[in-house]
Design a protein around this motif. Structure first.
Motif, PDB file in Angstrom:
ATOM      1  N   ALA A 228      14.360   8.108 -23.930  1.00  0.00           N
ATOM      2  CA  ALA A 228      14.905   7.897 -25.273  1.00  0.00           C
ATOM      3  C   ALA A 228      14.132   6.816 -26.007  1.00  0.00           C
ATOM      4  CB  ALA A 228      16.380   7.529 -25.191  1.00  0.00           C
ATOM      5  N   ALA A 229      13.806   5.723 -25.321  1.00  0.00           N
ATOM      6  CA  ALA A 229      13.060   4.634 -25.947  1.00  0.00           C
ATOM      7  C   ALA A 229      11.665   5.085 -26.356  1.00  0.00           C
ATOM      8  CB  ALA A 229      12.968   3.451 -24.991  1.00  0.00           C
ATOM      9  N   ALA A 230      11.065   5.974 -25.557  1.00  0.00           N
ATOM     10  CA  ALA A 230       9.691   6.393 -25.813  1.00  0.00           C
ATOM     11  C   ALA A 230       9.577   7.397 -26.949  1.00  0.00           C
ATOM     12  CB  ALA A 230       9.085   6.979 -24.538  1.00  0.00           C
ATOM     13  N   TYR A 231      10.592   8.266 -27.105  1.00  0.00           N
ATOM     14  CA  TYR A 231      10.412   9.403 -28.005  1.00  0.00           C
ATOM     15  C   TYR A 231      11.367   9.444 -29.200  1.00  0.00           C
ATOM     16  CZ  TYR A 231       7.282  11.539 -24.580  1.00  0.00           C
ATOM     17  OH  TYR A 231       6.229  11.799 -23.745  1.00  0.00           O
ATOM     18  N   ALA A 232      12.495   8.783 -29.133  1.00  0.00           N
ATOM     19  CA  ALA A 232      13.476   8.904 -30.212  1.00  0.00           C
ATOM     20  C   ALA A 232      13.154   7.966 -31.370  1.00  0.00           C
ATOM     21  CB  ALA A 232      14.879   8.604 -29.690  1.00  0.00           C
ATOM     22  N   ASP A 233      13.358   8.470 -32.584  1.00  0.00           N
ATOM     23  CA  ASP A 233      13.271   7.612 -33.767  1.00  0.00           C
ATOM     24  C   ASP A 233      14.538   6.778 -33.914  1.00  0.00           C
ATOM     25  OD1 ASP A 233      10.736   8.719 -34.988  1.00  0.00           O
ATOM     26  OD2 ASP A 233      11.940  10.547 -34.901  1.00  0.00           O
ATOM     27  N   ARG A 234      15.661   7.381 -33.545  1.00  0.00           N
ATOM     28  CA  ARG A 234      16.958   6.697 -33.567  1.00  0.00           C
ATOM     29  C   ARG A 234      17.676   6.979 -32.260  1.00  0.00           C
ATOM     30  NH1 ARG A 234      20.181   9.714 -37.514  1.00  0.00           N
ATOM     31  NH2 ARG A 234      21.951   8.623 -36.580  1.00  0.00           N
ATOM     32  N   VAL A 235      18.517   6.049 -31.884  1.00  0.00           N
ATOM     33  CA  VAL A 235      19.373   6.230 -30.714  1.00  0.00           C
ATOM     34  C   VAL A 235      20.798   5.879 -31.107  1.00  0.00           C
ATOM     35  CG1 VAL A 235      19.900   5.474 -28.382  1.00  0.00           C
ATOM     36  CG2 VAL A 235      17.529   5.699 -29.081  1.00  0.00           C
ATOM     37  N   ALA A 236      21.726   6.761 -30.782  1.00  0.00           N
ATOM     38  CA  ALA A 236      23.149   6.463 -30.942  1.00  0.00           C
ATOM     39  C   ALA A 236      23.734   6.286 -29.548  1.00  0.00           C
ATOM     40  CB  ALA A 236      23.862   7.582 -31.688  1.00  0.00           C
ATOM     41  N   ILE A 237      24.265   5.095 -29.288  1.00  0.00           N
ATOM     42  CA  ILE A 237      24.868   4.792 -27.987  1.00  0.00           C
ATOM     43  C   ILE A 237      26.365   5.021 -28.098  1.00  0.00           C
ATOM     44  CG2 ILE A 237      25.213   3.052 -26.215  1.00  0.00           C
ATOM     45  CD1 ILE A 237      22.713   1.634 -27.235  1.00  0.00           C
ATOM     46  N   LEU A 238      26.875   5.963 -27.301  1.00  0.00           N
ATOM     47  CA  LEU A 238      28.306   6.243 -27.320  1.00  0.00           C
ATOM     48  C   LEU A 238      29.005   5.504 -26.183  1.00  0.00           C
ATOM     49  CD1 LEU A 238      27.169   8.633 -29.083  1.00  0.00           C
ATOM     50  CD2 LEU A 238      29.251   9.851 -28.418  1.00  0.00           C
ATOM     51  N   GLU A 239      30.178   5.009 -26.505  1.00  0.00           N
ATOM     52  CA  GLU A 239      30.986   4.264 -25.528  1.00  0.00           C
ATOM     53  C   GLU A 239      32.445   4.622 -25.760  1.00  0.00           C
ATOM     54  OE1 GLU A 239      31.763  -0.361 -24.089  1.00  0.00           O
ATOM     55  OE2 GLU A 239      31.037   0.051 -26.128  1.00  0.00           O
ATOM     56  N   GLY A 241      33.970   7.311 -26.525  1.00  0.00           N
ATOM     57  CA  GLY A 241      34.253   8.149 -27.679  1.00  0.00           C
ATOM     58  C   GLY A 241      33.910   7.554 -29.025  1.00  0.00           C
ATOM     59  N   ARG A 242      33.319   6.377 -29.046  1.00  0.00           N
ATOM     60  CA  ARG A 242      32.909   5.740 -30.298  1.00  0.00           C
ATOM     61  C   ARG A 242      31.411   5.448 -30.268  1.00  0.00           C
ATOM     62  NH1 ARG A 242      36.756   3.136 -33.572  1.00  0.00           N
ATOM     63  NH2 ARG A 242      38.920   3.414 -32.884  1.00  0.00           N
ATOM     64  N   VAL A 243      30.821   5.276 -31.446  1.00  0.00           N
ATOM     65  CA  VAL A 243      29.419   4.903 -31.539  1.00  0.00           C
ATOM     66  C   VAL A 243      29.326   3.382 -31.465  1.00  0.00           C
ATOM     67  CG1 VAL A 243      27.341   4.939 -32.962  1.00  0.00           C
ATOM     68  CG2 VAL A 243      28.835   6.947 -32.897  1.00  0.00           C
ATOM     69  N   ALA A 244      28.776   2.896 -30.346  1.00  0.00           N
ATOM     70  CA  ALA A 244      28.654   1.456 -30.150  1.00  0.00           C
ATOM     71  C   ALA A 244      27.479   0.878 -30.920  1.00  0.00           C
ATOM     72  CB  ALA A 244      28.505   1.143 -28.663  1.00  0.00           C
ATOM     73  N   ALA A 245      26.434   1.692 -31.139  1.00  0.00           N
ATOM     74  CA  ALA A 245      25.267   1.247 -31.887  1.00  0.00           C
ATOM     75  C   ALA A 245      24.482   2.474 -32.316  1.00  0.00           C
ATOM     76  CB  ALA A 245      24.385   0.326 -31.050  1.00  0.00           C
TER      77      ALA A 245
END
Length: 284
Positions: A228-239, A241-245
């Motif tokens: 994910a760090a290498a290829y994604a332009d954005r990352v949504a971290i789910l925790e 059931g919510r988006v933590a970041a």
């Protein structure tokens, strides 16, 4: 009267042939999205008031621990789950305003499991991705799109093989080729690297980035934070059931946040030679 019929036919062709969105355009959006799943005794909330946007020209990765809601969010964006609360919009219109055919012309979905009930060949499975374009101008390019998708997913040599006889990794790549052949502006990929070896994991994410570079919007559920760090332009971290970041990997992948979300010590550092961001579990 014939003029009106001609106009109607022209409008239907335009409606059937959505164009690639402008760079930065939002192709999918959830607002206040909540999903409840019914258990034996009561409902359990698996997504809780999620606001999320899918943007043309970007690869956005959904990451998080098991049960965080990644696949549930992807299924809701795909229209496979009905929201308990909130809305999902595709190309500016609520999902229930689109017919299944219209949605299939705008977004393609790669599920986690890849099963086919009959012994279709790999090429026939990939050809199923062209079904939404039957009897349209794009249908004239079926063979070209199928051949290109087989080559891109590195399954051209499997084209004549029966799909049920393939290995798990081979079936996953054929299923990806079907999604590529569908030729939509939005791709929703649920754990596309799960059954793949190292080289094919990398090639799948390179495919995702090339589709985004060509103007598509790509959502991919991943467990490997390094990929994910290498290829994604954005990352949504789910925790829970919510988006933590939600943001660029270098902004949201922090030691403190990942350690909390995954409930395990995580180290985030730069590669000493390439400078690439590395995300590693701390092993004692």
């Amino acid at each position: 009267m014939s003029g009106l019929r001609g106009l109607g036919a022209a409008l239907r062709r335009v409606h059937a042939m959505p164009s690639m969105p402008a760079p930065g355009a939002v192709t999918l959006r959830s607002t206040g999205l909540s999903i409840d799943r019914r258990g034996a005794s009561r409902a359990r909330r698996v997504l809780d008031t999620v606001d999320f946007e899918v943007v043309a020209g970007q690869v956005v990765a959904l990451v998080g621990p098991n049960g965080a809601g990644k696949s549930t969010l992807l299924a809701a964006l795909a229209g496979e789950l009905t929201p308990t609360e909130g809305t999902v919009e595709l190309d500016g219109r609520r999902l229930d305003d689109w017919t299944p055919l219209d949605m299939a012309r705008r977004r393609a979905v790669l599920p986690q499991s890849h099963t086919v009930g009959f012994p279709f060949t790999a090429r026939e499975v990939v050809a199923m991705g062209r079904a939404p374009w039957a009897r349209t101008e794009r249908g004239e390019h079926d063979d070209e799109r199928i051949d290109a998708a087989l080559a891109a997913a590195d399954v051209r040599h499997l084209a004549g093989r029966s799909f049920p006889t393939l290995s798990g990794g081979e079936r996953a790549r054929v299923a990806l080729a079907r999604v590529l052949a569908q030729d939509t502006a939005t791709l929703l990929l649920d754990e596309p690297t799960a059954a793949l070896d190292l080289g094919h994991q990398e090639s799948v994410l390179r495919l995702a980035t090339s589709r985004a570079a060509a103007g598509a919007a790509v959502v991919v559920v991943l467990h490997d934070l390094g990929i994910a760090a290498a290829y994604a332009d954005r990352v949504a971290i789910l925790e829970s059931g919510r988006v933590a970041a939600d943001g660029p990997p270098r902004e949201v992948f922090t030691t403190e946040l990942l350690t909390r979300v995954y409930e395990h010590p995580v180290e985030v550092l730069d590669h000493p030679v390439t400078g690439a961001q590395l995300v590693l579990p701390v092993r004692r």
